[in-house]
Design a protein around this motif. Structure first.
Motif, PDB file in Angstrom:
ATOM      1  N   VAL A 158      39.227  22.701  45.214  1.00  0.00           N
ATOM      2  CA  VAL A 158      38.820  24.031  44.752  1.00  0.00           C
ATOM      3  C   VAL A 158      38.960  25.039  45.888  1.00  0.00           C
ATOM      4  N   GLU A 159      39.512  26.190  45.552  1.00  0.00           N
ATOM      5  CA  GLU A 159      39.615  27.268  46.527  1.00  0.00           C
ATOM      6  C   GLU A 159      38.423  28.199  46.346  1.00  0.00           C
ATOM      7  N   VAL A 160      37.566  28.261  47.363  1.00  0.00           N
ATOM      8  CA  VAL A 160      36.394  29.141  47.289  1.00  0.00           C
ATOM      9  C   VAL A 160      36.744  30.443  48.000  1.00  0.00           C
ATOM     10  N   GLN A 161      36.467  31.549  47.341  1.00  0.00           N
ATOM     11  CA  GLN A 161      36.795  32.846  47.925  1.00  0.00           C
ATOM     12  C   GLN A 161      35.538  33.697  48.066  1.00  0.00           C
ATOM     13  N   ALA A 162      35.475  34.446  49.167  1.00  0.00           N
ATOM     14  CA  ALA A 162      34.358  35.374  49.342  1.00  0.00           C
ATOM     15  C   ALA A 162      34.888  36.701  49.845  1.00  0.00           C
ATOM     16  N   LEU A 163      34.198  37.741  49.474  1.00  0.00           N
ATOM     17  CA  LEU A 163      34.559  39.078  49.922  1.00  0.00           C
ATOM     18  C   LEU A 163      33.261  39.784  50.277  1.00  0.00           C
ATOM     19  N   VAL A 164      33.242  40.440  51.435  1.00  0.00           N
ATOM     20  CA  VAL A 164      32.057  41.232  51.765  1.00  0.00           C
ATOM     21  C   VAL A 164      32.478  42.682  51.894  1.00  0.00           C
ATOM     22  N   ALA A 165      31.601  43.573  51.531  1.00  0.00           N
ATOM     23  CA  ALA A 165      31.915  44.994  51.620  1.00  0.00           C
ATOM     24  C   ALA A 165      30.642  45.735  51.950  1.00  0.00           C
ATOM     25  N   SER A 166      30.773  46.816  52.718  1.00  0.00           N
ATOM     26  CA  SER A 166      29.551  47.543  53.056  1.00  0.00           C
ATOM     27  C   SER A 166      28.997  48.193  51.801  1.00  0.00           C
ATOM     28  N   SER A 167      27.705  48.219  51.734  1.00  0.00           N
ATOM     29  CA  SER A 167      27.041  48.649  50.520  1.00  0.00           C
ATOM     30  C   SER A 167      26.265  49.923  50.800  1.00  0.00           C
ATOM     31  N   SER A 168      26.279  50.836  49.831  1.00  0.00           N
ATOM     32  CA  SER A 168      25.559  52.088  50.062  1.00  0.00           C
ATOM     33  C   SER A 168      24.076  51.915  49.718  1.00  0.00           C
TER      34      SER A 168
END
Ligand code: TYD
Ligand code: MG
Length: 447
Positions: free
Chosen positions: A299-309
């Protein structure tokens, strides 16, 4: 026929002679509906005849191969004569397709088959059949929603394999209540099961579930039928998982992988995304191997983080949102990686759900890799549960997972220090004690 009223729980099918506010079976509130059932009189109860077991030959356990290898595997070899299999899943997932494919394959081998369609016209069924390839002779369809007609058809034609598509649309005119109500569906299923037994027909009942409440759900039928098979998958994706939830005559928990294509469902014995596929290593992507039934899936696990307002969002798709929250807390508290004020999205690619604890390490590494912007090589696979102290914990079936990783092209695997692991040739095993160790190992793994 004389009838009387009973009250049936919409959720679990428990019956009560009186209306009560809370279901005695599943404790749901306000879930009981009034329904009419036929009153049994003493005259209709007969002493059942007895049978000497030694007179019953082995010929009663004929198994009919469905022609779909992955489904046969889940069924423990095929459909057993005289047994009833409930095939259920969400609308559009491919229940009718899978049932029709099985009948088609059986008709091609000369078995006598019958499709009783309660939802679609014969023309619509024929249209679907043509997508699957040349339509063989002997693939007969009857369209009816009446249980009595269906029973008469089975009794008269004695098909070796019969499909009812769907049980939710069958109704008994002698009973009150709308088609699809729990007591209608249960009554229809019970009568059809009995007919299957009496005529040694292998019967498939197709059942529906809705995304939320399992209306007139399979749970109410589970104890009536011999086998319960669920088709899972995102109707907009192509991957389908078939799973035996109950099996009187075979293994339970067995899973099969299928792919929906333009000509029906295809067996998918391997996870298609082998690691050797050339692709760029990008931050936030980590491979793992998850165990399900007797299978192991890459399984390919993907994560993305982004700054949150405002308040940070956490979105988990095909991974457990609870485990994601846990991993975020551990990364923050034990690894000094600040994620508390970031939006975090985590998912698996390709549609396989990976919710068991053995996926923790890959999930945590994917988030760390996204947050710290380092890429983990695709040829590295991470397996392990992560504890609240940031320690890596042993997982079940580790050797099987490492073998699968090696087979699909990984050359390095990170696993917990604890846990039995047999020697697997052709792959470097890095044992780590903590998540911090695992992060530094995956960061230094440059090729
Ligand atoms: P269907 O079997 O009708 O689903 P269910 O009975 O579970 O509601 O088929 C579902 C979807 O599959 C439908 O959107 C059309 C698609 N499909 C294919 O992509 N390829 C095929 O060969 C067939 C028969 C259907
Ligand atoms: Mg259907």
């Amino acid at each position: 026929m004389k009838t009387h009223s009973i009250h049936v729980c919409r959720d679990c099918g428990t019956t009560s002679p009186r209306w009560v506010g809370r279901c005695p079976g599943c404790a749901a509130w306000n879930s009981l509906d009034e329904e009419k059932v036929a009153t049994r009189t003493l005259a209709s109860a007969q002493t059942p005849p007895t049978v000497a077991l030694h007179t019953i030959g082995a010929d009663t356990d004929t198994r009919w191969s469905t022609g779909v290898t992955e489904l046969d595997r889940v069924l423990g070899g095929g459909l057993l004569a005289g047994s009833t299999t409930l095939l259920f899943g969400e609308p559009g997932v491919g229940k009718s397709t899978l049932a029709l494919m099985s009948l088609r394959a059986l008709a091609l081998t000369g078995a006598s088959v019958l499709l009783i369609g309660a939802e679609e016209s014969a023309g619509q069924v024929a249209q679907r059949a043509r997508r699957l390839g040349p339509v063989p002779e002997g693939l007969d369809v009857a369209t009816t929603t009446s249980v009595a007609t269906a029973l008469a058809l089975i009794d008269e034609r004695r098909p070796q394999v019969c499909v009812i598509d769907s049980i939710s649309a069958m109704s008994d005119d002698d009973l009150g209540g709308v088609a699809g109500s729990v007591s209608q569906v249960r009554n229809a299923a019970a009568r059809l099961c009995n007919m299957a037994k009496a005529t040694s027909t292998a019967l498939i009942l197709v059942g529906h579930v809705t995304k939320d409440g399992e209306l007139a759900g399979p749970r109410a039928l589970e104890h009536l039928v011999d086998t319960v098979v669920r088709i899972e998958g995102d109707r907009y994706g192509t991957l389908r998982v078939v799973r035996a939830l109950k099996h009187r005559f075979g293994p339970t928990g067995e899973v099969g992988l299928l792919e929906m294509g333009s000509e029906g469902l295809r067996d998918l014995p391997d996870t298609a995304m082998a690691l050797r596929q050339p692709a760029q290593d990008v931050p936030g992507v980590v491979f793992t191997v998850t165990n399900d039934g007797s299978r192991s899936f890459l399984v390919e696990v993907q994560a993305l983080v982004a700054s949150s307002s405002a308040s940070p969002r956490r979105v988990a798709h095909q991974v457990s949102s609870q485990r994601l929250s846990l991993m975020l807390a551990v990364l923050e508290a034990r690894c000094d990686i600040n994620v508390s004020d970031l939006d975090v999205f985590a998912a698996t690619a390709g549609g396989i759900a990976a919710t068991e604890p053995g996926v923790d390490l890959a999930l945590a590494l994917a988030v760390a890799s996204a947050a710290l912007e380092f890429a983990v090589p695709r040829s590295l696979v991470a397996v392990g549960e992560v504890g609240l102290a940031g320690e890596l914990r042993a997982v079940s079936g580790l050797t099987r997972r490492v073998r699968e990783a090696q087979r699909l092209g990984a050359d390095r695997v990170i696993v917990p220090t604890s846990g039995d692991l047999e020697d697997v040739k052709g792959i470097t095993v890095r044992r780590c004690t903590t998540l911090v160790d695992a992060i530094s190992v995956s960061r230094e793994s440059k090729y």
